[in-house]
Design a protein around this motif. Sequence first.
Motif, PDB file in Angstrom:
ATOM      1  N   PRO A  66       4.606   2.435   9.943  1.00  0.00           N
ATOM      2  CA  PRO A  66       4.836   3.722  10.588  1.00  0.00           C
ATOM      3  C   PRO A  66       3.678   4.170  11.492  1.00  0.00           C
ATOM      4  O   PRO A  66       3.900   4.909  12.445  1.00  0.00           O
ATOM      5  N   ASP A  67       2.487   3.720  11.214  1.00  0.00           N
ATOM      6  CA  ASP A  67       1.315   4.159  11.990  1.00  0.00           C
ATOM      7  C   ASP A  67       0.668   3.036  12.783  1.00  0.00           C
ATOM      8  O   ASP A  67      -0.514   3.106  13.120  1.00  0.00           O
ATOM      9  N   ARG A 113       0.820  -1.215   0.000  1.00  0.00           N
ATOM     10  CA  ARG A 113       0.000   0.000   0.000  1.00  0.00           C
ATOM     11  C   ARG A 113       0.857   1.270   0.000  1.00  0.00           C
ATOM     12  O   ARG A 113       0.512   2.272   0.598  1.00  0.00           O
ATOM     13  N   GLY A 114       2.005   1.190  -0.640  1.00  0.00           N
ATOM     14  CA  GLY A 114       2.869   2.351  -0.766  1.00  0.00           C
ATOM     15  C   GLY A 114       3.685   2.683   0.472  1.00  0.00           C
ATOM     16  O   GLY A 114       4.360   3.703   0.510  1.00  0.00           O
ATOM     17  N   LEU A 115       3.633   1.828   1.509  1.00  0.00           N
ATOM     18  CA  LEU A 115       4.367   2.058   2.749  1.00  0.00           C
ATOM     19  C   LEU A 115       5.334   0.910   3.013  1.00  0.00           C
ATOM     20  O   LEU A 115       5.139  -0.203   2.518  1.00  0.00           O
ATOM     21  N   LYS A 116       6.333   1.191   3.830  1.00  0.00           N
ATOM     22  CA  LYS A 116       7.276   0.154   4.252  1.00  0.00           C
ATOM     23  C   LYS A 116       6.766  -0.448   5.558  1.00  0.00           C
ATOM     24  O   LYS A 116       6.434   0.274   6.497  1.00  0.00           O
ATOM     25  N   PHE A 135       3.457  -4.393  -4.158  1.00  0.00           N
ATOM     26  CA  PHE A 135       4.101  -5.289  -3.193  1.00  0.00           C
ATOM     27  C   PHE A 135       5.484  -5.713  -3.653  1.00  0.00           C
ATOM     28  O   PHE A 135       5.700  -6.086  -4.800  1.00  0.00           O
ATOM     29  N   THR A 136       6.424  -5.654  -2.724  1.00  0.00           N
ATOM     30  CA  THR A 136       7.763  -6.185  -2.955  1.00  0.00           C
ATOM     31  C   THR A 136       8.424  -6.456  -1.608  1.00  0.00           C
ATOM     32  O   THR A 136       8.089  -5.806  -0.614  1.00  0.00           O
ATOM     33  N   VAL A 137       9.298  -7.433  -1.577  1.00  0.00           N
ATOM     34  CA  VAL A 137      10.107  -7.663  -0.388  1.00  0.00           C
ATOM     35  C   VAL A 137      11.325  -6.761  -0.528  1.00  0.00           C
ATOM     36  O   VAL A 137      12.071  -6.862  -1.502  1.00  0.00           O
ATOM     37  N   GLY A 158      -2.435 -13.765   0.448  1.00  0.00           N
ATOM     38  CA  GLY A 158      -2.885 -13.504  -0.916  1.00  0.00           C
ATOM     39  C   GLY A 158      -3.190 -12.043  -1.164  1.00  0.00           C
ATOM     40  O   GLY A 158      -2.897 -11.498  -2.225  1.00  0.00           O
ATOM     41  N   TYR A 159      -3.769 -11.379  -0.173  1.00  0.00           N
ATOM     42  CA  TYR A 159      -4.083  -9.957  -0.270  1.00  0.00           C
ATOM     43  C   TYR A 159      -2.791  -9.143  -0.328  1.00  0.00           C
ATOM     44  O   TYR A 159      -2.665  -8.212  -1.127  1.00  0.00           O
ATOM     45  N   LEU A 160      -1.829  -9.500   0.500  1.00  0.00           N
ATOM     46  CA  LEU A 160      -0.537  -8.816   0.516  1.00  0.00           C
ATOM     47  C   LEU A 160       0.146  -8.948  -0.846  1.00  0.00           C
ATOM     48  O   LEU A 160       0.563  -7.959  -1.447  1.00  0.00           O
ATOM     49  N   CYS A 161       0.242 -10.171  -1.338  1.00  0.00           N
ATOM     50  CA  CYS A 161       0.953 -10.422  -2.593  1.00  0.00           C
ATOM     51  C   CYS A 161       0.224  -9.872  -3.817  1.00  0.00           C
ATOM     52  O   CYS A 161       0.854  -9.628  -4.849  1.00  0.00           O
ATOM     53  N   ALA A 162      -1.082  -9.655  -3.720  1.00  0.00           N
ATOM     54  CA  ALA A 162      -1.859  -9.131  -4.838  1.00  0.00           C
ATOM     55  C   ALA A 162      -1.727  -7.613  -4.974  1.00  0.00           C
ATOM     56  O   ALA A 162      -2.088  -7.055  -6.008  1.00  0.00           O
ATOM     57  N   ASP A 163      -1.205  -6.951  -3.946  1.00  0.00           N
ATOM     58  CA  ASP A 163      -1.037  -5.496  -4.016  1.00  0.00           C
ATOM     59  C   ASP A 163      -0.090  -5.169  -5.175  1.00  0.00           C
ATOM     60  O   ASP A 163       0.997  -5.751  -5.258  1.00  0.00           O
ATOM     61  N   PRO A 164      -0.476  -4.253  -6.074  1.00  0.00           N
ATOM     62  CA  PRO A 164       0.360  -3.951  -7.240  1.00  0.00           C
ATOM     63  C   PRO A 164       1.765  -3.453  -6.890  1.00  0.00           C
ATOM     64  O   PRO A 164       2.705  -3.680  -7.643  1.00  0.00           O
TER      65      PRO A 164
END
Length: 69
Positions: A39-40, A20-23, A56-58, A48-54
């Motif tokens: 951060p918040d 979601r654009g955050l680390k 998403f990267t490790v 699956g939801y995590l990996c489907a985020d456009p």
Amino acid sequence: MSTKRNARPAVKVGAHVRFRGLKWQVVALSGQDIRLVGPDGGETVLAGYLCADPGFTVIRADAPQAAPK
């Protein structure tokens, strides 16, 4: 010590991921649930939801850091 060819970073406890654009840092894994701290604050998401985020990267896989107080 051997290194796997074309090895990819894994989502594991201690890894930092972009979601979601955050680390975020992965602080716990339980089945398909992944507990993230960012951060918040923190939240739990399905793998699956995590990996489907456009976006998403490790980012990197380090040793876990102390939990925020």
